[in-house]
Design an enzyme around this catalytic site. Structure first.
Site, mmCIF file in Angstrom:
data_model
loop_
_atom_site.group_PDB
_atom_site.id
_atom_site.type_symbol
_atom_site.label_atom_id
_atom_site.label_comp_id
_atom_site.label_asym_id
_atom_site.label_seq_id
_atom_site.Cartn_x
_atom_site.Cartn_y
_atom_site.Cartn_z
ATOM 1 N N ASP A 243 0.823 -1.205 0.000
ATOM 2 C CA ASP A 243 0.000 0.000 0.000
ATOM 3 C C ASP A 243 0.860 1.260 0.000
ATOM 4 O O ASP A 243 1.829 1.367 0.750
ATOM 5 C CB ASP A 243 -0.899 -0.029 1.247
ATOM 6 C CG ASP A 243 -1.822 1.166 1.327
ATOM 7 O OD1 ASP A 243 -2.574 1.370 0.372
ATOM 8 O OD2 ASP A 243 -1.774 1.880 2.338
ATOM 9 N N GLU A 285 0.556 -0.814 -5.144
ATOM 10 C CA GLU A 285 -0.559 0.129 -5.113
ATOM 11 C C GLU A 285 0.047 1.510 -5.352
ATOM 12 O O GLU A 285 0.418 2.211 -4.430
ATOM 13 C CB GLU A 285 -1.291 0.074 -3.761
ATOM 14 C CG GLU A 285 -2.639 0.778 -3.793
ATOM 15 C CD GLU A 285 -2.680 2.093 -3.030
ATOM 16 O OE1 GLU A 285 -3.657 2.837 -3.180
ATOM 17 O OE2 GLU A 285 -1.723 2.380 -2.294
#
Length: 575
Positions: A243, A285
């Site tokens: 992330d 991401e």
């Protein structure tokens, strides 16, 4: 020295000066000891290219891991073969779990254990779930925030005690806010600065003010985060969604995004993972243009896969315009560069966040057009026009045919597709959950509209009623997913665009047509993005009648010599 050890050392030397050499030796010793104690089997090469991913929150899906286990039949019946578990790690849950408090523990509320349970007992619940999923042929990946922690993480709690604390340098502190001034504000409308005051000092954050950024200039941060990945490899996890990785490394005088040393950190992590369990997925991401995202593949030595963020809004734009042009342009080499042989795009229609319209990867014109056509309610507006907080069924105004068309497009274009939980049966925005989370977090974050719990008793009634909206959507999506799963051409094959020609000889832009080829598989995809009937000619169709993979017939009008394509319909035809 192994190849991975050389890569680890090379990345380390790019990041840090010679004074930190003992830290490298210490980490390599730790890694060797870890490999000796944890004999982890490698995974199949490039398994992620054949994956169909189902993304869910464990608690919102069915309460606990035991509840999720009870619904694995449902998940398999849908046709998917990989689970992406949205944040499951220990967290105060102020940002849906992306604010991590402990990187080696799953949140208590997902485990269904008494408060007296030990950490080992907690980990056993997750390992047991993994075993069940693996026995069913399901891979399991989950989110790990690499850029920041919760302000309740023990590292940060120590860090804020003062400049002399050994954990102070795990984060970025300053006496004022005059550092990294060129850094954009990601949560516009929800945060007014990237600096948060804490006593007489300020700490740096890219997301919410309770998510302090980690300081990777400190090599201890790098090695501790690497150890967190290693821990989960030992538990049997198949991959990680990394992330917010574009923001990992900060440098004065830059926008602190996609910096060269960010890629060096990723190379380090990839080499560490490869040293222990080759082919473990690292999914980037990176909310960026494809030309930036491909850099996170490196030369096959960074992430295995990355999200194709611009494709998602352009699919919506294509359906709104009833034109294939937005998709063709986005997948042209001008916008989407070639990627390494072992790399893969991940594609999606909706996810746990808003339909993002960040100017990083859409134009002002795109943003205005998509917002106008899909933001059907004022409260769906997210970050002052930078997104739309709505479920797929809401965006498509609860039209099963348009929902299925969008899925047909995503499932047949290059990449590994992701289904967001609930979208397969047309789950609606959850107003009650949204209001509940505002009270709980103190943040008016409209992304909570697109989350929400599944009411299984109601859903089971709906799915048994052929006339229900949920059943109509589920039957269409499940058929698409199961059919895609049978053909490797969709996850691995080449794509060749095919022109659909009107009776007058001009090209029909309402039709998105192409072939997908791999080995002896060749599949023609024809999709009508228009609300009107289309009559077309396609040069590679030589017969009068074709039966597609769903049992639908494509028939030639003998008089006009054209094929008839109904509004929002699609054909998948093996050639």
């Amino acid at each position: 020295m192994t190849k991975q050890t050389e890569q680890i050392a090379s990345a380390w030397h790019e990041l840090y000066s010679h004074e930190f050499e003992p830290g490298l030796a210490e980490f390599l010793s730790y890694l060797e000891d870890f490999k000796h104690k944890n004999r982890v089997e490698p995974q199949e090469p490039e398994w992620y290219k054949d994956a169909i991913v189902y993304s869910l929150y464990v608690d919102l899906f069915n309460g606990t891991f035991d509840g999720l286990r009870q619904k694995l039949d449902y998940i398999q019946n849908l046709g998917v073969n990989c689970l992406w578990l949205l944040p499951i790690l220990d967290s105060p849950m102020r940002d849906a779990g992306f604010d991590i408090r402990n990187y080696t523990l799953v949140r208590d509320e997902l485990l269904g254990l008494p408060q007296t349970a030990t950490d080992d007992e907690k980990r056993e619940v997750f390992r047991s779930f993994l075993d069940e999923a693996h026995n069913r042929g399901l891979k399991v990946i989950f989110d790990i925030a690499m850029n920041h922690t919760s302000d309740q993480h023990p590292w940060f709690q120590e860090s804020r005690k003062g400049p002399e604390n050994p954990y102070r340098d795990f984060y970025i502190w300053n006496k004022d806010t005059n550092r990294y001034t060129q850094t954009r504000l990601l949560f516009k409308g929800m945060e007014d600065s990237n600096w948060q005051q804490d006593g007489d000092w300020y700490f740096f954050h890219r997301f919410f003010n309770f998510q302090p950024d980690l300081n990777y200039r400190n090599p201890k941060v790098l090695t501790e985060m690497a150890k967190n990945l290693l821990f989960w490899l030992s538990q049997g996890v198949d991959g990680f969604r990394a992330d917010a990785i574009p923001y990992i490394w900060k440098e004065e005088g830059t926008d602190c995004e996609n910096l060269p040393k960010t890629h060096t950190v990723v190379k380090f992590m990839r080499a560490v993972v490869d040293a222990v369990r080759p082919h473990t997925l690292l999914l980037a991401e990176a909310c960026q243009k494809p030309v930036e995202v491909v850099k996170y593949f490196g030369s096959g030595d960074e992430c295995h896969a990355g999200y194709h963020f611009p494709l998602m809004p352009q699919i919506f734009k294509a359906i709104a315009m009833q034109s294939s042009e937005p998709v063709l342009k986005t997948l042209s080499r001008e916008v989407t560069p070639e990627i390494p042989e072992n790399a893969q795009w991940f594609t999606f229609l909706r996810c746990h966040d808003e339909l993002s319209l960040e100017l990083v990867y859409v134009s002002e014109e795109d943003r205005a057009h998509i917002h106008k056509n899909y933001c059907h309610q004022p409260e769906w507006n997210f970050r002052v026009g930078e997104g739309i907080s709505a479920r797929l069924s809401e965006l498509m105004q609860r039209n099963p045919d348009k929902i299925a068309l969008a899925y047909s497009i995503m499932l047949t274009l290059p990449g590994t597709p992701i289904i967001y939980y609930g979208d397969e049966f047309g789950k609606l925005n959850d107003e009650q959950y949204y209001q509940e989370k505002i009270k709980e977090t103190g943040k008016d974050d409209t992304r909570f509209l697109v989350r929400g719990r599944i009411d299984w008793s109601q859903l089971e009634k709906d799915l048994s009623d052929k006339a229900s909206f949920s059943n109509q959507v589920f039957e269409k999506i499940s058929a698409l997913v199961k059919t895609r799963k049978k053909y490797r051409a969709f996850g691995r094959g080449s794509i060749e665009w095919v022109k659909a020609i009107d009776p007058n000889g001009s090209e029909n832009e309402h039709i998105l047509a192409f072939t997908r080829s791999f080995g002896d598989e060749r599949i023609l995809i024809i999709q009508n993005l228009s609300e009107h009937l289309q009559h077309i000619k396609i040069h590679i169709l030589k017969n009068d009648t074709y039966k597609d993979l769903f049992g639908n017939f494509l028939r030639l009008n003998i008089q006009e010599k054209t094929f008839e394509i109904k509004p929002f319909s699609y054909f998948w035809i093996t050639l």
